[in-house]
Design an enzyme around this catalytic site. Sequence first.
Site, short mmCIF file in Angstrom:
data_model
loop_
_atom_site.label_atom_id
_atom_site.label_comp_id
_atom_site.label_asym_id
_atom_site.label_seq_id
_atom_site.Cartn_x
_atom_site.Cartn_y
_atom_site.Cartn_z
N GLU A 274 0.83 -1.21 0.00
CA GLU A 274 0.00 0.00 0.00
C GLU A 274 0.87 1.26 0.00
OE1 GLU A 274 -3.40 0.17 -0.36
OE2 GLU A 274 -3.07 -1.94 -0.80
N TRP A 277 1.85 1.65 -3.54
CA TRP A 277 0.76 2.24 -4.34
C TRP A 277 0.76 3.77 -4.18
CZ3 TRP A 277 -2.22 0.87 -8.19
CH2 TRP A 277 -2.58 -0.46 -8.39
N TRP A 306 -20.47 11.10 -20.83
CA TRP A 306 -21.03 10.95 -19.49
C TRP A 306 -22.45 11.50 -19.43
CZ3 TRP A 306 -18.07 7.74 -17.02
CH2 TRP A 306 -16.68 7.77 -17.20
N ASN A 341 -11.41 1.89 2.60
CA ASN A 341 -10.88 1.81 1.23
C ASN A 341 -11.71 0.90 0.33
OD1 ASN A 341 -8.77 2.52 -0.72
ND2 ASN A 341 -8.33 0.34 -0.67
N TRP A 359 -16.22 10.52 -13.66
CA TRP A 359 -15.43 10.21 -12.46
C TRP A 359 -14.88 11.47 -11.79
CZ3 TRP A 359 -10.33 11.71 -12.32
CH2 TRP A 359 -9.70 11.97 -13.55
N TRP A 382 -9.66 6.96 -8.54
CA TRP A 382 -10.85 7.19 -9.35
C TRP A 382 -10.63 6.76 -10.80
CZ3 TRP A 382 -15.84 8.12 -8.63
CH2 TRP A 382 -16.25 8.45 -7.35
#
Length: 468
Positions: A274, A277, A306, A341, A359, A382
Amino acid sequence: MAAVVWFRSDLRTVDNPALDAACLNHKHVYALFLVPQRTWQAHDWAPIKVDLWWRHLAEFKQELADKGIGFSIFTIDRFSQSGATIADFCEKHKVNTVYANREYPLDEIERDKQARACFEQRDIEFQLFDGNLLVPPEAVETKQGGYYKVFTPFNRAWRTEVAKISDWTPESWRVENTVASSTELPQCPLERKNSQTYPVGRQAIMGKLGQFIEHQVDEYKARRDEPSVDGTSMMSAYFEMGAIAPKTVARALSSLSPEFPYGLEPGADTWLTEVAWREFYQHLMFHEPRLSRGENYQTETQGLPWRDAEEDFQAWCDGRTGFPIVDAGMRQLNETGWMHNRLRMIVANFLVKDLLIDWRKGEQYFMRNLVDGSFPANNGGWQWSASVGTDAVPYFRVFNPVRQSEKFDPDGIYIRTWIKELADVPSKHIHWPHSYLKQHKTGYVSPIVDHSEARERFLSTFKQVKNG
């Protein structure tokens, strides 16, 4: 000559290379922090995040004073005024060097370029360090000399670089007292929302880290996806303001394996992943400035049509979609400024793929409400959920919110915590309560979309754009 340490998202005295360099090279050190109020507003800082930083700044001011360093906080309008504000301070206090830790999104890089130009005009040296990352962006390259666009090979290369760090010992120093440090902070110019559930100050934060490493990290891999249990570290807000350094975290983990960053047990290894990341998304921001401009990483998806569906978007924001797991996540965010999360992935997937809403609207809503709002991590997450980013979840993978709910909150404990209307619904109905609610009305809303139909709508829309 004296030095200035320009603090940004690195509000700590330990494992801070900019501060270490200043204190090891100068007898007199000043600390500065700038509050660019309009820039913070433009960057969608959440009031609860502002409050947490402000509370921590008061503690940090005292921590610096104990080390002999005076701390000055200036409110300015925008990033572009940073250089001149600091240069004026330097001239007044006979400072010839400014030290800071780099930040990697586009606006921050431009701010530092402008500041450097301003400093050069006044013969002030500007030294930048990489204290906010374990591995700077330039140090992780593919064999072809580019950057990694997929996380798994990045993680391998990143760990190879982490393994080269031979000394985990923090620097030790104290400087001669420079200026008397008043205990009062200036008035905060921005809206604040109570963040009292987050302790601040070095001692409390290190205690929180120690508690996690000693008592929870072993179970992290097994329990981190269960929103009803305390299975995550809750350190993300401290990472974001730099109250704790990635090096501090790595040092704590290194005590668990002599072969660090290898040889860790599954829980600790997953937590280190993590951290990787987090650094991956920071590196991406550095290598791809267009991400800071709100562009899709996958350029061929830029033209996605969208839906302009304000009512649906508002229902999502308010936690009134009729999908219990989605609504529970959004209500947790709205009430506490934080969301588990796993829930972040579920609600993001729902907004983009079930509602076909851009998004970027969700990204902004998160930033405006999250206590741990990190632009690189939020943007990366996202884009991942929307299947438009690097290393994105394949577009045809559309989360079924009911299946996610059954898998990760099987007894509905999390749902009942946040959706009071469903507190008495039996577990066998909790994930999709609408048949049950026909006989037992509680005021909970009907679903705003049919998941199966929405899934097909998204897939056909995305396929057309992909096939262009």
